[in-house]
Scaffold this motif. Structure first.
Motif, mmCIF file in Angstrom:
data_model
loop_
_atom_site.group_PDB
_atom_site.id
_atom_site.type_symbol
_atom_site.label_atom_id
_atom_site.label_comp_id
_atom_site.label_asym_id
_atom_site.label_seq_id
_atom_site.Cartn_x
_atom_site.Cartn_y
_atom_site.Cartn_z
ATOM 1 N N UNK A 69 0.827 -1.437 -0.008
ATOM 2 C CA UNK A 69 -0.071 0.032 -0.089
ATOM 3 C C UNK A 69 0.713 1.323 0.038
ATOM 4 N N UNK A 70 2.244 1.280 -0.047
ATOM 5 C CA UNK A 70 3.067 2.249 -0.154
ATOM 6 C C UNK A 70 4.249 2.041 -0.711
ATOM 7 N N UNK A 71 5.062 3.036 -1.355
ATOM 8 C CA UNK A 71 6.138 2.919 -1.924
ATOM 9 C C UNK A 71 7.004 4.050 -1.425
ATOM 10 N N UNK A 72 8.267 3.716 -1.566
ATOM 11 C CA UNK A 72 9.392 4.715 -0.936
ATOM 12 C C UNK A 72 10.269 4.863 -2.246
ATOM 13 N N UNK A 73 10.512 5.950 -2.741
ATOM 14 C CA UNK A 73 11.279 6.316 -4.286
ATOM 15 C C UNK A 73 12.524 7.098 -3.929
ATOM 16 N N UNK A 74 13.796 6.403 -4.201
ATOM 17 C CA UNK A 74 15.144 7.153 -3.992
ATOM 18 C C UNK A 74 15.588 7.533 -5.117
ATOM 19 N N UNK A 75 15.962 8.982 -5.096
ATOM 20 C CA UNK A 75 16.660 9.381 -6.309
ATOM 21 C C UNK A 75 17.773 10.099 -5.921
ATOM 22 N N UNK A 81 10.857 10.207 -1.810
ATOM 23 C CA UNK A 81 9.555 10.324 -2.262
ATOM 24 C C UNK A 81 8.424 9.404 -1.777
ATOM 25 N N UNK A 82 7.407 9.411 -1.407
ATOM 26 C CA UNK A 82 6.329 8.438 -1.227
ATOM 27 C C UNK A 82 5.379 8.435 -2.010
ATOM 28 N N UNK A 83 4.604 7.146 -1.971
ATOM 29 C CA UNK A 83 3.320 7.186 -2.562
ATOM 30 C C UNK A 83 2.392 6.454 -1.777
ATOM 31 N N UNK A 84 1.265 6.727 -1.216
ATOM 32 C CA UNK A 84 0.481 5.879 -0.330
ATOM 33 C C UNK A 84 -0.852 5.589 -0.783
ATOM 34 N N UNK A 85 -1.377 4.441 -0.761
ATOM 35 C CA UNK A 85 -2.526 4.091 -1.217
ATOM 36 C C UNK A 85 -3.902 3.738 -0.188
ATOM 37 N N UNK A 86 -4.927 4.121 -0.492
ATOM 38 C CA UNK A 86 -6.033 3.357 0.252
ATOM 39 C C UNK A 86 -6.384 2.177 -0.418
ATOM 40 N N UNK A 87 -7.092 1.098 0.436
ATOM 41 C CA UNK A 87 -7.435 -0.144 -0.415
ATOM 42 C C UNK A 87 -8.058 0.109 -1.853
ATOM 43 N N UNK A 88 -8.884 1.146 -2.065
ATOM 44 C CA UNK A 88 -9.306 1.305 -3.281
ATOM 45 C C UNK A 88 -8.477 1.564 -4.278
ATOM 46 N N UNK A 89 -7.189 1.772 -4.144
ATOM 47 C CA UNK A 89 -6.174 2.047 -5.227
ATOM 48 C C UNK A 89 -6.140 3.657 -5.256
ATOM 49 N N UNK A 96 9.632 13.068 1.586
ATOM 50 C CA UNK A 96 9.987 12.953 3.117
ATOM 51 C C UNK A 96 10.767 14.042 3.197
ATOM 52 N N UNK A 97 10.341 14.951 4.175
ATOM 53 C CA UNK A 97 11.300 16.172 4.655
ATOM 54 C C UNK A 97 11.364 16.233 6.045
ATOM 55 N N UNK A 98 12.513 16.271 6.321
ATOM 56 C CA UNK A 98 12.872 16.084 8.015
ATOM 57 C C UNK A 98 12.177 15.215 8.608
ATOM 58 N N UNK A 99 12.103 13.972 8.038
ATOM 59 C CA UNK A 99 11.457 12.863 8.714
ATOM 60 C C UNK A 99 10.000 12.579 8.498
ATOM 61 N N UNK A 100 9.352 13.524 8.044
ATOM 62 C CA UNK A 100 7.730 13.952 7.862
ATOM 63 C C UNK A 100 7.440 13.604 6.414
ATOM 64 N N UNK A 101 6.384 12.977 6.178
ATOM 65 C CA UNK A 101 5.832 12.759 4.868
ATOM 66 C C UNK A 101 4.866 14.062 4.691
ATOM 67 N N UNK A 102 5.100 14.657 3.682
ATOM 68 C CA UNK A 102 4.475 15.721 3.214
ATOM 69 C C UNK A 102 3.698 15.668 1.954
ATOM 70 N N UNK A 103 2.466 15.499 2.026
ATOM 71 C CA UNK A 103 1.511 15.084 0.656
ATOM 72 C C UNK A 103 1.588 16.351 -0.255
ATOM 73 N N UNK A 104 1.876 16.167 -1.653
ATOM 74 C CA UNK A 104 1.978 17.071 -2.544
ATOM 75 C C UNK A 104 0.926 16.926 -3.580
#
Length: 114
Positions: A69-75, A81-89, A96-104
């Motif tokens: 349900x989630x991805x962590x992307x490293x560049x 970068x993160x992507x998080x999904x609910x069960x419906x997709x 990820x900034x200063x250890x916090x996930x900031x939704x864009x």
């Protein structure tokens, strides 16, 4: 999961796609970015510029969570970068900034039916 659609936070504008290559049964792989926003003004947004930088790097590393349900992307030299999904997709993407996930923005899975 083959691809992820990226949209603005309010879901009204298309930004692009993340194309994923994670071998079946594995939790790590690679991804690439295709950034094709509906609105050219988005190309000036610093958050979208970071997506363009990821695209220009080519492949990024992606790690899938155990529950898929989630991805962590490293560049290289960019915020994780993160992507998080609910069960419906449907879900959110961000950085990820200063250890916090900031939704864009919003995200949605595109899966193959094979």
């Amino acid at each position: 999961m083959k691809a992820i659609v990226l949209q603005t936070l309010d879901g009204t504008q298309h930004i692009g796609f993340i194309l994923c290559a994670i071998p079946p049964g594995d939790v790590e792989g690679d991804c690439m970015f295709s950034i094709v926003p509906d609105n050219a003004e988005l190309l000036e947004d610093p958050e979208i510029v970071q997506l363009l930088d990821r695209r220009d790097q080519g492949e990024s590393q992606v790690e899938l969570s155990e529950d898929s349900r989630s991805l962590l992307i490293r560049s290289h030299r960019l915020d994780n970068m993160f992507v998080e999904f609910e069960p419906d997709g449907v879900g959110h993407w961000g950085y990820v900034r200063s250890g916090e996930r900031v939704a864009i923005g919003q995200a949605a899975k595109i899966s193959s039916q094979r």
